[in-house]
Scaffold this motif. Structure first.
Motif, PDB file in Angstrom:
ATOM      1  N   ARG A   1       0.838  -1.196   0.000  1.00 20.23           N
ATOM      2  CA  ARG A   1       0.000   0.000   0.000  1.00 20.23           C
ATOM      3  C   ARG A   1       0.873   1.247   0.000  1.00 20.23           C
ATOM      4  N   SER A   2       0.237   2.375  -0.209  1.00 20.82           N
ATOM      5  CA  SER A   2       0.946   3.646  -0.272  1.00 20.82           C
ATOM      6  C   SER A   2       1.550   4.007   1.086  1.00 20.82           C
ATOM      7  N   SER A   3       2.784   4.432   1.063  1.00 19.50           N
ATOM      8  CA  SER A   3       3.435   4.863   2.306  1.00 19.50           C
ATOM      9  C   SER A   3       3.237   6.360   2.538  1.00 19.50           C
ATOM     10  N   THR A   4       2.419   7.009   1.696  1.00 18.66           N
ATOM     11  CA  THR A   4       2.151   8.437   1.868  1.00 18.66           C
ATOM     12  C   THR A   4       0.773   8.705   2.456  1.00 18.66           C
ATOM     13  N   ASP A   5       0.054   7.665   2.832  1.00 17.23           N
ATOM     14  CA  ASP A   5      -1.246   7.806   3.482  1.00 17.23           C
ATOM     15  C   ASP A   5      -1.046   8.558   4.805  1.00 17.23           C
ATOM     16  N   PRO A   6      -1.804   9.650   5.060  1.00 18.22           N
ATOM     17  CA  PRO A   6      -1.585  10.458   6.269  1.00 18.22           C
ATOM     18  C   PRO A   6      -1.644   9.672   7.585  1.00 18.22           C
ATOM     19  N   GLU A   7      -2.559   8.728   7.709  1.00 19.95           N
ATOM     20  CA  GLU A   7      -2.631   7.916   8.929  1.00 19.95           C
ATOM     21  C   GLU A   7      -1.368   7.083   9.102  1.00 19.95           C
ATOM     22  N   PHE A   8      -0.916   6.484   7.994  1.00 14.27           N
ATOM     23  CA  PHE A   8       0.291   5.666   8.038  1.00 14.27           C
ATOM     24  C   PHE A   8       1.512   6.519   8.376  1.00 14.27           C
ATOM     25  N   VAL A   9       1.584   7.713   7.783  1.00  9.57           N
ATOM     26  CA  VAL A   9       2.719   8.606   8.023  1.00  9.57           C
ATOM     27  C   VAL A   9       2.788   8.987   9.506  1.00  9.57           C
ATOM     28  N   ASP A  10       1.642   9.326  10.110  1.00 12.71           N
ATOM     29  CA  ASP A  10       1.625   9.676  11.532  1.00 12.71           C
ATOM     30  C   ASP A  10       2.039   8.506  12.411  1.00 12.71           C
ATOM     31  N   GLU A  11       1.561   7.308  12.071  1.00  9.26           N
ATOM     32  CA  GLU A  11       1.929   6.122  12.838  1.00  9.26           C
ATOM     33  C   GLU A  11       3.422   5.833  12.717  1.00  9.26           C
ATOM     34  N   ARG A  12       3.939   5.914  11.503  1.00  9.63           N
ATOM     35  CA  ARG A  12       5.370   5.662  11.286  1.00  9.63           C
ATOM     36  C   ARG A  12       6.218   6.738  11.963  1.00  9.63           C
ATOM     37  N   LYS A  13       5.758   7.959  11.941  1.00  8.45           N
ATOM     38  CA  LYS A  13       6.478   9.054  12.600  1.00  8.45           C
ATOM     39  C   LYS A  13       6.663   8.738  14.084  1.00  8.45           C
ATOM     40  N   GLY A  14       5.605   8.253  14.730  1.00  6.86           N
ATOM     41  CA  GLY A  14       5.697   7.860  16.135  1.00  6.86           C
ATOM     42  C   GLY A  14       6.659   6.706  16.353  1.00  6.86           C
ATOM     43  N   GLN A  15       6.623   5.730  15.456  1.00  5.40           N
ATOM     44  CA  GLN A  15       7.525   4.575  15.564  1.00  5.40           C
ATOM     45  C   GLN A  15       8.980   4.993  15.343  1.00  5.40           C
ATOM     46  N   LEU A  16       9.210   5.889  14.393  1.00  6.93           N
ATOM     47  CA  LEU A  16      10.572   6.375  14.142  1.00  6.93           C
ATOM     48  C   LEU A  16      11.083   7.202  15.325  1.00  6.93           C
ATOM     49  N   GLN A  17      10.181   7.942  15.963  1.00 10.11           N
ATOM     50  CA  GLN A  17      10.567   8.707  17.154  1.00 10.11           C
ATOM     51  C   GLN A  17      11.056   7.773  18.250  1.00 10.11           C
ATOM     52  N   ILE A  18      10.331   6.686  18.470  1.00  6.50           N
ATOM     53  CA  ILE A  18      10.743   5.690  19.471  1.00  6.50           C
ATOM     54  C   ILE A  18      12.095   5.084  19.079  1.00  6.50           C
ATOM     55  N   TYR A  19      12.270   4.770  17.797  1.00 10.85           N
ATOM     56  CA  TYR A  19      13.522   4.194  17.301  1.00 10.85           C
ATOM     57  C   TYR A  19      14.693   5.145  17.558  1.00 10.85           C
ATOM     58  N   LEU A  20      14.540   6.408  17.162  1.00 13.99           N
ATOM     59  CA  LEU A  20      15.632   7.371  17.331  1.00 13.99           C
ATOM     60  C   LEU A  20      15.952   7.627  18.800  1.00 13.99           C
ATOM     61  N   THR A  21      14.919   7.769  19.616  1.00 15.90           N
ATOM     62  CA  THR A  21      15.134   8.000  21.041  1.00 15.90           C
ATOM     63  C   THR A  21      15.877   6.826  21.670  1.00 15.90           C
ATOM     64  N   SER A  22      15.494   5.613  21.307  1.00 12.99           N
ATOM     65  CA  SER A  22      16.174   4.415  21.823  1.00 12.99           C
ATOM     66  C   SER A  22      17.615   4.348  21.340  1.00 12.99           C
ATOM     67  N   LEU A  23      17.835   4.720  20.108  1.00 13.33           N
ATOM     68  CA  LEU A  23      19.174   4.690  19.527  1.00 13.33           C
ATOM     69  C   LEU A  23      20.100   5.680  20.224  1.00 13.33           C
ATOM     70  N   VAL A  24      19.622   6.884  20.434  1.00 13.66           N
ATOM     71  CA  VAL A  24      20.433   7.915  21.086  1.00 13.66           C
ATOM     72  C   VAL A  24      20.682   7.575  22.556  1.00 13.66           C
ATOM     73  N   ALA A  25      19.723   6.936  23.201  1.00 19.49           N
ATOM     74  CA  ALA A  25      19.872   6.576  24.622  1.00 19.49           C
ATOM     75  C   ALA A  25      20.790   5.376  24.829  1.00 19.49           C
ATOM     76  N   ASN A  26      21.092   4.641  23.771  1.00 16.44           N
ATOM     77  CA  ASN A  26      21.897   3.437  23.870  1.00 16.44           C
ATOM     78  C   ASN A  26      23.395   3.807  23.895  1.00 16.44           C
ATOM     79  N   SER A  27      24.026   3.678  25.029  1.00 18.64           N
ATOM     80  CA  SER A  27      25.428   4.078  25.156  1.00 18.64           C
ATOM     81  C   SER A  27      26.381   3.181  24.365  1.00 18.64           C
ATOM     82  N   THR A  28      25.983   1.965  24.066  1.00 21.50           N
ATOM     83  CA  THR A  28      26.839   1.074  23.275  1.00 21.50           C
ATOM     84  C   THR A  28      26.955   1.575  21.841  1.00 21.50           C
ATOM     85  N   VAL A  29      25.856   2.002  21.273  1.00 23.49           N
ATOM     86  CA  VAL A  29      25.856   2.502  19.900  1.00 23.49           C
ATOM     87  C   VAL A  29      26.412   3.917  19.847  1.00 23.49           C
ATOM     88  N   TRP A  30      26.053   4.714  20.819  1.00 27.90           N
ATOM     89  CA  TRP A  30      26.411   6.131  20.846  1.00 27.90           C
ATOM     90  C   TRP A  30      27.858   6.276  21.172  1.00 27.90           C
TER      91      TRP A  30
END
Length: 142
Positions: A113-142
């Motif tokens: 399906r389209s990845s530009t659907d507004p509902e999908f974009v908002d959901e993915r935005k939230g998931q990416l926020q969790i991903y980035l926050t977890s990545l930055v908080a991880n001292s092994t990767v950082w």
């Protein structure tokens, strides 16, 4: 042709030694290293960036794909970065080569399906926020 003469830092006049930036002068003790503390990259990174925060503040449709605006703040500095999902996917692939066990979960790609659907974009935005926050908080990767 003569070879250049190397001068050791010990023989330099005090006026040629680097000084602290003006913003650091008030907290001089934080930025000066004691004799037993080496100027390691990790220590410099700690002093420069004691807290790093990332926030996806906007998503915008451009030329058939979604661009995410990521606000990054590190110490006193702040800047914006603009990335597509494929940039997150590539970053995840590269980091997983070295940090397999500690990587957060990246949201899956969307194929049928389209990845530009507004509902999908908002959901993915939230998931990416969790991903980035977890990545930055991880001292092994950082």
């Amino acid at each position: 042709m003569s070879r250049p003469t190397l001068v050791s830092s010990d023989s330099l006049d005090e006026s040629f030694r680097p000084s602290l930036p003006s913003w650091a002068a008030a907290n001089r003790s934080l930025f000066q290293e004691s004799s037993d503390e080496a100027a390691t990259p990790a220590r410099r990174r700690f002093l420069e960036c004691t807290s790093t925060q990332v926030e996806i503040v906007n998503s915008e449709l451009q030329k058939g794909h979604v661009i995410y605006e990521i606000q990054v703040s590190c110490g006193f500095r702040q800047w914006a970065v603009y990335r597509r999902f494929r940039d997150f996917f590539y970053l995840d692939q590269q980091l997983r080569k070295y940090f397999t066990d500690v990587m957060p979960v990246l949201p899956p790609k969307r194929f049928l399906r389209s990845s530009t659907d507004p509902e999908f974009v908002d959901e993915r935005k939230g998931q990416l926020q969790i991903y980035l926050t977890s990545l930055v908080a991880n001292s092994t990767v950082w």
